[in-house]
Design a protein around this motif. Structure first.
Motif, PDB file in Angstrom:
ATOM      1  N   ASP A   1       0.905  -1.226   0.121  1.00  0.00           N
ATOM      2  CA  ASP A   1      -0.169  -0.097   0.043  1.00  0.00           C
ATOM      3  C   ASP A   1       0.923   1.003  -0.036  1.00  0.00           C
ATOM      4  O   ASP A   1       1.899   1.456   0.722  1.00  0.00           O
ATOM      5  CB  ASP A   1      -0.884  -0.055   0.976  1.00  0.00           C
ATOM      6  N   LYS A   2       0.500   2.343  -0.788  1.00  0.00           N
ATOM      7  CA  LYS A   2       1.049   3.500  -0.633  1.00  0.00           C
ATOM      8  C   LYS A   2       0.294   4.318   0.307  1.00  0.00           C
ATOM      9  O   LYS A   2      -0.972   4.586   0.218  1.00  0.00           O
ATOM     10  CB  LYS A   2       1.164   4.083  -2.237  1.00  0.00           C
ATOM     11  N   VAL A   3       1.265   4.956   1.260  1.00  0.00           N
ATOM     12  CA  VAL A   3       0.442   5.613   2.416  1.00  0.00           C
ATOM     13  C   VAL A   3       1.359   6.978   2.532  1.00  0.00           C
ATOM     14  O   VAL A   3       2.100   7.429   2.000  1.00  0.00           O
ATOM     15  CB  VAL A   3       0.450   4.816   3.813  1.00  0.00           C
ATOM     16  N   VAL A   4       0.502   7.916   3.354  1.00  0.00           N
ATOM     17  CA  VAL A   4       1.089   9.107   3.662  1.00  0.00           C
ATOM     18  C   VAL A   4       0.956   9.084   5.175  1.00  0.00           C
ATOM     19  O   VAL A   4      -0.042   8.877   5.661  1.00  0.00           O
ATOM     20  CB  VAL A   4       0.082  10.283   3.388  1.00  0.00           C
ATOM     21  N   THR A   5       2.022   9.371   6.246  1.00  0.00           N
ATOM     22  CA  THR A   5       2.136   9.573   7.397  1.00  0.00           C
ATOM     23  C   THR A   5       1.606  10.779   7.841  1.00  0.00           C
ATOM     24  O   THR A   5       1.174  11.679   7.224  1.00  0.00           O
ATOM     25  CB  THR A   5       3.681   9.482   7.741  1.00  0.00           C
ATOM     26  N   ILE A   6       1.371  10.991   8.990  1.00  0.00           N
ATOM     27  CA  ILE A   6       0.976  12.052   9.782  1.00  0.00           C
ATOM     28  C   ILE A   6       1.934  13.222   9.601  1.00  0.00           C
ATOM     29  O   ILE A   6       1.391  14.347   9.398  1.00  0.00           O
ATOM     30  CB  ILE A   6       0.760  11.986  11.471  1.00  0.00           C
ATOM     31  N   GLY A   7       2.938  13.107   9.605  1.00  0.00           N
ATOM     32  CA  GLY A   7       4.084  14.134   9.153  1.00  0.00           C
ATOM     33  C   GLY A   7       4.337  14.517   7.584  1.00  0.00           C
ATOM     34  O   GLY A   7       5.129  15.433   7.319  1.00  0.00           O
ATOM     35  N   GLY A   8       3.413  13.834   6.718  1.00  0.00           N
ATOM     36  CA  GLY A   8       3.206  14.198   5.310  1.00  0.00           C
ATOM     37  C   GLY A   8       4.554  13.156   4.436  1.00  0.00           C
ATOM     38  O   GLY A   8       4.516  13.580   3.211  1.00  0.00           O
ATOM     39  N   LEU A   9       4.965  12.378   4.956  1.00  0.00           N
ATOM     40  CA  LEU A   9       5.929  11.595   4.187  1.00  0.00           C
ATOM     41  C   LEU A   9       5.175  10.565   3.547  1.00  0.00           C
ATOM     42  O   LEU A   9       4.400  10.054   4.132  1.00  0.00           O
ATOM     43  CB  LEU A   9       6.886  10.865   5.425  1.00  0.00           C
ATOM     44  N   HIS A  10       5.478  10.558   2.147  1.00  0.00           N
ATOM     45  CA  HIS A  10       4.859   9.494   1.140  1.00  0.00           C
ATOM     46  C   HIS A  10       5.727   8.399   1.137  1.00  0.00           C
ATOM     47  O   HIS A  10       7.046   8.517   1.008  1.00  0.00           O
ATOM     48  CB  HIS A  10       4.661  10.034  -0.002  1.00  0.00           C
TER      49      HIS A  10
ATOM     50  N   PHE B   1       8.234   3.057  11.251  1.00  0.00           N
ATOM     51  CA  PHE B   1       7.077   4.168  11.792  1.00  0.00           C
ATOM     52  C   PHE B   1       6.056   3.425  12.868  1.00  0.00           C
ATOM     53  O   PHE B   1       5.987   2.042  12.504  1.00  0.00           O
ATOM     54  CB  PHE B   1       6.188   4.788  10.968  1.00  0.00           C
ATOM     55  N   ASP B   2       5.479   4.002  13.788  1.00  0.00           N
ATOM     56  CA  ASP B   2       4.242   3.223  14.407  1.00  0.00           C
ATOM     57  C   ASP B   2       3.207   3.216  13.213  1.00  0.00           C
ATOM     58  O   ASP B   2       3.013   4.074  12.481  1.00  0.00           O
ATOM     59  CB  ASP B   2       3.868   3.914  15.482  1.00  0.00           C
ATOM     60  N   ARG B   3       2.206   2.081  13.437  1.00  0.00           N
ATOM     61  CA  ARG B   3       1.389   1.714  12.656  1.00  0.00           C
ATOM     62  C   ARG B   3       0.373   3.221  12.860  1.00  0.00           C
ATOM     63  O   ARG B   3      -0.354   3.644  11.906  1.00  0.00           O
ATOM     64  CB  ARG B   3       0.417   0.613  13.012  1.00  0.00           C
ATOM     65  N   SER B   4       0.313   3.611  14.019  1.00  0.00           N
ATOM     66  CA  SER B   4      -0.740   4.682  14.200  1.00  0.00           C
ATOM     67  C   SER B   4      -0.284   6.042  13.721  1.00  0.00           C
ATOM     68  O   SER B   4      -1.064   7.013  13.457  1.00  0.00           O
ATOM     69  CB  SER B   4      -0.966   5.118  15.821  1.00  0.00           C
ATOM     70  N   ALA B   5       1.020   6.145  13.016  1.00  0.00           N
ATOM     71  CA  ALA B   5       1.547   7.306  12.360  1.00  0.00           C
ATOM     72  C   ALA B   5       1.142   7.376  11.004  1.00  0.00           C
ATOM     73  O   ALA B   5       1.213   8.360  10.202  1.00  0.00           O
ATOM     74  CB  ALA B   5       3.247   7.257  12.509  1.00  0.00           C
ATOM     75  N   ILE B   6       0.439   6.489  10.573  1.00  0.00           N
ATOM     76  CA  ILE B   6      -0.011   6.537   8.948  1.00  0.00           C
ATOM     77  C   ILE B   6      -1.448   7.334   8.960  1.00  0.00           C
ATOM     78  O   ILE B   6      -2.461   6.885   9.897  1.00  0.00           O
ATOM     79  CB  ILE B   6      -0.442   4.913   8.473  1.00  0.00           C
ATOM     80  N   ASN B   7      -1.439   8.327   8.072  1.00  0.00           N
ATOM     81  CA  ASN B   7      -2.573   9.128   8.215  1.00  0.00           C
ATOM     82  C   ASN B   7      -3.597   8.673   7.135  1.00  0.00           C
ATOM     83  O   ASN B   7      -4.752   8.746   7.305  1.00  0.00           O
ATOM     84  CB  ASN B   7      -2.125  10.631   7.811  1.00  0.00           C
ATOM     85  N   ALA B   8      -3.135   8.218   5.951  1.00  0.00           N
ATOM     86  CA  ALA B   8      -4.166   7.804   4.904  1.00  0.00           C
ATOM     87  C   ALA B   8      -3.467   7.037   3.859  1.00  0.00           C
ATOM     88  O   ALA B   8      -2.182   6.965   3.725  1.00  0.00           O
ATOM     89  CB  ALA B   8      -4.613   9.237   4.139  1.00  0.00           C
ATOM     90  N   VAL B   9      -4.084   6.173   3.257  1.00  0.00           N
ATOM     91  CA  VAL B   9      -3.708   5.398   2.071  1.00  0.00           C
ATOM     92  C   VAL B   9      -4.163   6.098   0.714  1.00  0.00           C
ATOM     93  O   VAL B   9      -5.080   6.493   0.444  1.00  0.00           O
ATOM     94  CB  VAL B   9      -4.525   3.911   2.141  1.00  0.00           C
TER      95      VAL B   9
END
Length: 104
Positions: free
Chosen positions: A56-65, A88-96
């Motif tokens: 999966d391609k994701v975006v972290t809370i900090g904006g890292l793709h 990263f912690d799994r909870s640091a993922i903001n969006a897929v």
């Protein structure tokens, strides 16, 4: 005399309605405007975090793709470019941004 006493009892009941009615109404409004939408957002976020998988391609809370390379119950390893992997912690993922299911 009896009617006067009965009228004051009704006035007391109406007084309680005027005293506690706005408080109850305010709680109901706050529930539907603040609490319920927050619970829905939290539920969808937990579903998104639960459905993460490798690729999966994701975006972290900090904006890292990045792309998920490894994933466990609480840790996620992302590939940022060809040579860089970050943990990263799994909870640091903001969006897929792109799911492997969408590719297939």
């Amino acid at each position: 005399m009896f009617l006067l006493a009965e009228g004051t009892a009704d006035a007391g009941a109406i007084g309680y309605l005027y005293t506690y009615g706005p408080l109850v109404l305010m709680f109901v409004v706050l529930y539907f405007l603040l609490i319920r939408p927050q619970q829905k957002r939290q539920k969808t976020r937990n579903q998104m975090l639960g459905s993460l998988k490798k690729g999966d391609k994701v975006v972290t809370i900090g904006g890292l793709h990045g792309t998920i390379m490894e994933i466990t119950d609480d840790i996620c390893v992302l590939r940022v470019n060809d040579a860089t992997k970050m943990t990263f912690d799994r909870s640091a993922i903001n969006a897929v941004s792109q799911s492997t299911a969408a590719k297939e």
